[in-house]
Motif scaffolding. Structure first.
Motif, PDB file in Angstrom:
ATOM      1  N   PRO A  61       0.840  -1.203   0.000  1.00  0.00           N
ATOM      2  CA  PRO A  61       0.000   0.000   0.000  1.00  0.00           C
ATOM      3  C   PRO A  61       0.877   1.255   0.000  1.00  0.00           C
ATOM      4  CG  PRO A  61      -0.690  -1.557   1.704  1.00  0.00           C
ATOM      5  CD  PRO A  61       0.628  -2.036   1.193  1.00  0.00           C
ATOM      6  N   LEU A  62       0.363   2.325  -0.589  1.00  0.00           N
ATOM      7  CA  LEU A  62       1.073   3.606  -0.617  1.00  0.00           C
ATOM      8  C   LEU A  62       0.281   4.616   0.201  1.00  0.00           C
ATOM      9  CD1 LEU A  62       3.291   5.500  -1.615  1.00  0.00           C
ATOM     10  CD2 LEU A  62       1.926   5.874  -3.692  1.00  0.00           C
ATOM     11  N   PHE A  63       0.918   5.140   1.247  1.00  0.00           N
ATOM     12  CA  PHE A  63       0.288   6.131   2.121  1.00  0.00           C
ATOM     13  C   PHE A  63       0.738   7.509   1.652  1.00  0.00           C
ATOM     14  CE2 PHE A  63      -0.215   8.791   5.817  1.00  0.00           C
ATOM     15  CZ  PHE A  63      -1.387   8.337   6.410  1.00  0.00           C
ATOM     16  N   CYS A  64      -0.188   8.298   1.113  1.00  0.00           N
ATOM     17  CA  CYS A  64       0.118   9.631   0.592  1.00  0.00           C
ATOM     18  C   CYS A  64      -0.419  10.682   1.559  1.00  0.00           C
ATOM     19  CB  CYS A  64      -0.524   9.839  -0.783  1.00  0.00           C
ATOM     20  SG  CYS A  64       0.145   8.783  -2.065  1.00  0.00           S
ATOM     21  N   GLU A  65       0.468  11.513   2.046  1.00  0.00           N
ATOM     22  CA  GLU A  65       0.086  12.544   3.002  1.00  0.00           C
ATOM     23  C   GLU A  65       0.505  13.904   2.450  1.00  0.00           C
ATOM     24  OE1 GLU A  65      -0.234  12.252   7.752  1.00  0.00           O
ATOM     25  OE2 GLU A  65       1.796  12.088   6.984  1.00  0.00           O
ATOM     26  N   GLY A  66      -0.247  14.941   2.806  1.00  0.00           N
ATOM     27  CA  GLY A  66       0.090  16.281   2.347  1.00  0.00           C
ATOM     28  C   GLY A  66      -1.079  17.222   2.513  1.00  0.00           C
ATOM     29  N   GLU A  67      -0.845  18.489   2.204  1.00  0.00           N
ATOM     30  CA  GLU A  67      -1.899  19.490   2.301  1.00  0.00           C
ATOM     31  C   GLU A  67      -3.015  19.187   1.299  1.00  0.00           C
ATOM     32  OE1 GLU A  67      -2.036  21.912   4.518  1.00  0.00           O
ATOM     33  OE2 GLU A  67      -0.130  21.308   5.396  1.00  0.00           O
ATOM     34  N   PRO A  68      -4.248  19.614   1.595  1.00  0.00           N
ATOM     35  CA  PRO A  68      -5.322  19.434   0.611  1.00  0.00           C
ATOM     36  C   PRO A  68      -4.955  20.096  -0.715  1.00  0.00           C
ATOM     37  CG  PRO A  68      -6.211  20.136   2.739  1.00  0.00           C
ATOM     38  CD  PRO A  68      -4.722  20.250   2.843  1.00  0.00           C
ATOM     39  N   LEU A  77      -8.777   3.095  -3.412  1.00  0.00           N
ATOM     40  CA  LEU A  77      -8.476   4.394  -2.812  1.00  0.00           C
ATOM     41  C   LEU A  77      -9.182   4.501  -1.470  1.00  0.00           C
ATOM     42  CD1 LEU A  77      -7.512   7.365  -2.739  1.00  0.00           C
ATOM     43  CD2 LEU A  77      -9.499   7.939  -4.182  1.00  0.00           C
ATOM     44  N   VAL A  78      -8.408   4.556  -0.392  1.00  0.00           N
ATOM     45  CA  VAL A  78      -8.953   4.810   0.951  1.00  0.00           C
ATOM     46  C   VAL A  78      -8.666   6.285   1.226  1.00  0.00           C
ATOM     47  CG1 VAL A  78      -8.922   4.152   3.381  1.00  0.00           C
ATOM     48  CG2 VAL A  78      -8.461   2.423   1.608  1.00  0.00           C
ATOM     49  N   ASP A  79      -9.664   7.121   0.973  1.00  0.00           N
ATOM     50  CA  ASP A  79      -9.452   8.562   0.934  1.00  0.00           C
ATOM     51  C   ASP A  79      -9.705   9.197   2.296  1.00  0.00           C
ATOM     52  OD1 ASP A  79      -8.621  10.681  -0.582  1.00  0.00           O
ATOM     53  OD2 ASP A  79     -10.547  11.076  -1.537  1.00  0.00           O
ATOM     54  N   GLU A  80      -8.757  10.042   2.715  1.00  0.00           N
ATOM     55  CA  GLU A  80      -8.837  10.808   3.962  1.00  0.00           C
ATOM     56  C   GLU A  80      -8.981   9.885   5.170  1.00  0.00           C
ATOM     57  OE1 GLU A  80     -12.027  13.614   2.963  1.00  0.00           O
ATOM     58  OE2 GLU A  80     -10.493  15.107   2.521  1.00  0.00           O
ATOM     59  N   ILE A  81      -8.032   8.968   5.299  1.00  0.00           N
ATOM     60  CA  ILE A  81      -8.046   8.030   6.420  1.00  0.00           C
ATOM     61  C   ILE A  81      -7.943   8.770   7.746  1.00  0.00           C
ATOM     62  CG2 ILE A  81      -5.547   7.682   6.242  1.00  0.00           C
ATOM     63  CD1 ILE A  81      -8.158   5.091   7.397  1.00  0.00           C
ATOM     64  N   ASP A  82      -7.382   9.985   7.741  1.00  0.00           N
ATOM     65  CA  ASP A  82      -7.253  10.750   8.981  1.00  0.00           C
ATOM     66  C   ASP A  82      -8.606  11.203   9.530  1.00  0.00           C
ATOM     67  OD1 ASP A  82      -7.170  12.269   6.545  1.00  0.00           O
ATOM     68  OD2 ASP A  82      -6.667  14.061   7.685  1.00  0.00           O
ATOM     69  N   ALA A 116      -8.049 -11.886  -1.664  1.00  0.00           N
ATOM     70  CA  ALA A 116      -7.865 -11.443  -3.039  1.00  0.00           C
ATOM     71  C   ALA A 116      -6.961 -12.419  -3.785  1.00  0.00           C
ATOM     72  CB  ALA A 116      -7.263 -10.051  -3.071  1.00  0.00           C
ATOM     73  N   GLU A 117      -7.361 -12.809  -4.991  1.00  0.00           N
ATOM     74  CA  GLU A 117      -6.494 -13.642  -5.815  1.00  0.00           C
ATOM     75  C   GLU A 117      -5.269 -12.857  -6.254  1.00  0.00           C
ATOM     76  OE1 GLU A 117      -8.599 -15.370  -9.051  1.00  0.00           O
ATOM     77  OE2 GLU A 117     -10.104 -16.344  -7.777  1.00  0.00           O
ATOM     78  N   GLN A 118      -5.456 -11.569  -6.490  1.00  0.00           N
ATOM     79  CA  GLN A 118      -4.342 -10.678  -6.806  1.00  0.00           C
ATOM     80  C   GLN A 118      -4.503  -9.407  -5.975  1.00  0.00           C
ATOM     81  OE1 GLN A 118      -3.652 -10.111 -10.958  1.00  0.00           O
ATOM     82  NE2 GLN A 118      -2.348  -8.319 -10.685  1.00  0.00           N
ATOM     83  N   PRO A 119      -3.468  -8.974  -5.262  1.00  0.00           N
ATOM     84  CA  PRO A 119      -3.618  -7.826  -4.361  1.00  0.00           C
ATOM     85  C   PRO A 119      -4.028  -6.566  -5.107  1.00  0.00           C
ATOM     86  CG  PRO A 119      -1.562  -8.985  -3.931  1.00  0.00           C
ATOM     87  CD  PRO A 119      -2.119  -9.559  -5.200  1.00  0.00           C
ATOM     88  N   PRO A 120      -4.979  -5.820  -4.578  1.00  0.00           N
ATOM     89  CA  PRO A 120      -5.283  -4.511  -5.171  1.00  0.00           C
ATOM     90  C   PRO A 120      -4.143  -3.541  -4.904  1.00  0.00           C
ATOM     91  CG  PRO A 120      -6.527  -4.815  -3.144  1.00  0.00           C
ATOM     92  CD  PRO A 120      -5.815  -6.107  -3.399  1.00  0.00           C
ATOM     93  N   LEU A 121      -4.020  -2.532  -5.760  1.00  0.00           N
ATOM     94  CA  LEU A 121      -3.089  -1.438  -5.503  1.00  0.00           C
ATOM     95  C   LEU A 121      -3.797  -0.468  -4.571  1.00  0.00           C
ATOM     96  CD1 LEU A 121      -0.565   0.274  -5.929  1.00  0.00           C
ATOM     97  CD2 LEU A 121      -1.595   1.142  -8.041  1.00  0.00           C
ATOM     98  N   VAL A 122      -3.352  -0.411  -3.318  1.00  0.00           N
ATOM     99  CA  VAL A 122      -4.034   0.384  -2.299  1.00  0.00           C
ATOM    100  C   VAL A 122      -3.337   1.737  -2.151  1.00  0.00           C
ATOM    101  CG1 VAL A 122      -4.833   0.479   0.097  1.00  0.00           C
ATOM    102  CG2 VAL A 122      -4.665  -1.734  -1.084  1.00  0.00           C
ATOM    103  N   ILE A 123      -4.102   2.809  -2.308  1.00  0.00           N
ATOM    104  CA  ILE A 123      -3.624   4.168  -2.075  1.00  0.00           C
ATOM    105  C   ILE A 123      -4.416   4.744  -0.914  1.00  0.00           C
ATOM    106  CG2 ILE A 123      -3.217   6.452  -3.060  1.00  0.00           C
ATOM    107  CD1 ILE A 123      -1.701   4.287  -4.533  1.00  0.00           C
TER     108      ILE A 123
END
Length: 289
Positions: free
Chosen positions: A37-44, A132-137, A166-173
């Motif tokens: 998974p890729l955790f992307c953080e930053g200003e809106p 896309l797991v959006d705005e986890i905060d 999952a048979e194949q892992p999703p790309l999680v952002i």
């Protein structure tokens, strides 16, 4: 689609209208290659959500989005049972049998037929896809803990049904505006990237790419003005989305340059609080100098 380098991924993202810098392209490439998974953080407004959308488009993968909010739970994120249909099914069983096998009836209620898949479960059964797991905060600690099995194993356990893997892992952002600190347990399971606002040249390029009718002069004027706005202590500094809105508003009014009068008329496209607008109006001459 097979991607062999960050440079190739940057070109692929550009085909979807997303101009990724070296850091973003490298982080996304590693997430793909390492299946992490890729955790992307930053200003809106720095392009976190847009990255997931662009990855979906450019890699030709379905996009499944979970918008987090305060109080979100498993029923909204993972699954729930279709209770009205279960009830109808049970009544049909009762009507069709004089001696109902209670255990068999119970088992028949908890099958895929009555399972309503929410975004997380859809991602596991649809993969390959972009999740896309959006705005986890915006979610709470309990929901973060709930996500750990999915991020660890690409699987979830439904008590009445069993494990779904999952048979194949999703790309999680996962994205965060850093309204609160996300726990280390979740971050440890992810690659991490902090997204900055683009530099001037890249923001001009984004405007010209997304708005084909805009000229170099207007794109540069809008980008410079937005960068100066970000340096002020505003309640809501503008992101790239607001830059695009401002430029589009000016184009809609037939403007080919940004002057004080045009800026004053269109501030509502770039600023979202009346306090910010009042403060900026008093400084427009200096802002556009």
């Amino acid at each position: 689609m097979t991607v062999n380098s960050p440079e190739q991924l940057a070109q692929t993202l550009e085909s979807a209208g997303y101009l990724a810098d070296e850091g973003v392209a490298t982080a996304a490439f590693l997430a793909l290659r390492m299946q992490r998974p890729l955790f992307c953080e930053g200003e809106p407004g720095t392009g976190k959500t847009s990255l997931a959308v662009a990855l979906s488009r450019s890699l030709e993968l379905p996009l499944i989005r979970l918008q987090c909010h305060e109080g979100i739970d498993a029923a909204q994120a993972l699954y729930e049972w279709d209770f009205p249909r279960q009830l109808l099914h049970l009544r049909a069983l009762e009507a069709g049998s004089e001696s109902l096998d209670v255990e068999a009836a119970e088992q028949s209620l908890y099958t895929e037929r009555f399972l309503l898949a929410r975004p997380l479960l859809k991602a596991l059964t649809t993969a390959p896809c972009v999740l896309l797991v959006d705005e986890i905060d915006r979610a709470d600690d309990e929901f973060e803990a709930f996500l750990l099995q999915l991020l660890d194993e690409n699987a979830v356990t439904i008590p009445e049904y069993g494990e779904v893997r999952a048979e194949q892992p999703p790309l999680v952002i996962l994205t965060s505006n850093r309204t609160r600190e996300v726990h280390d347990a979740l971050k440890r399971r992810c690659l991490y990237h902090w997204l900055e606002h683009p530099d001037l040249a890249r923001e001009v390029a984004i405007l010209r790419r997304r708005l084909p009718g805009i000229g170099e002069r207007l794109a540069t004027q809008v980008s410079v003005a937005v960068r100066r706005l970000r340096e002020l202590e505003l309640l809501k500094p503008p992101g790239v989305a607001e830059s695009l809105d401002w430029a589009q508003a000016l184009l809609a009014l037939g403007r080919d340059e940004l002057d004080v009068e045009a800026a004053a008329r269109t501030l509502g496209a770039v600023l979202k609080y009346t306090e910010d607008m009042e403060r900026v109006r008093a400084k427009l001459d200096a802002l556009l100098a």
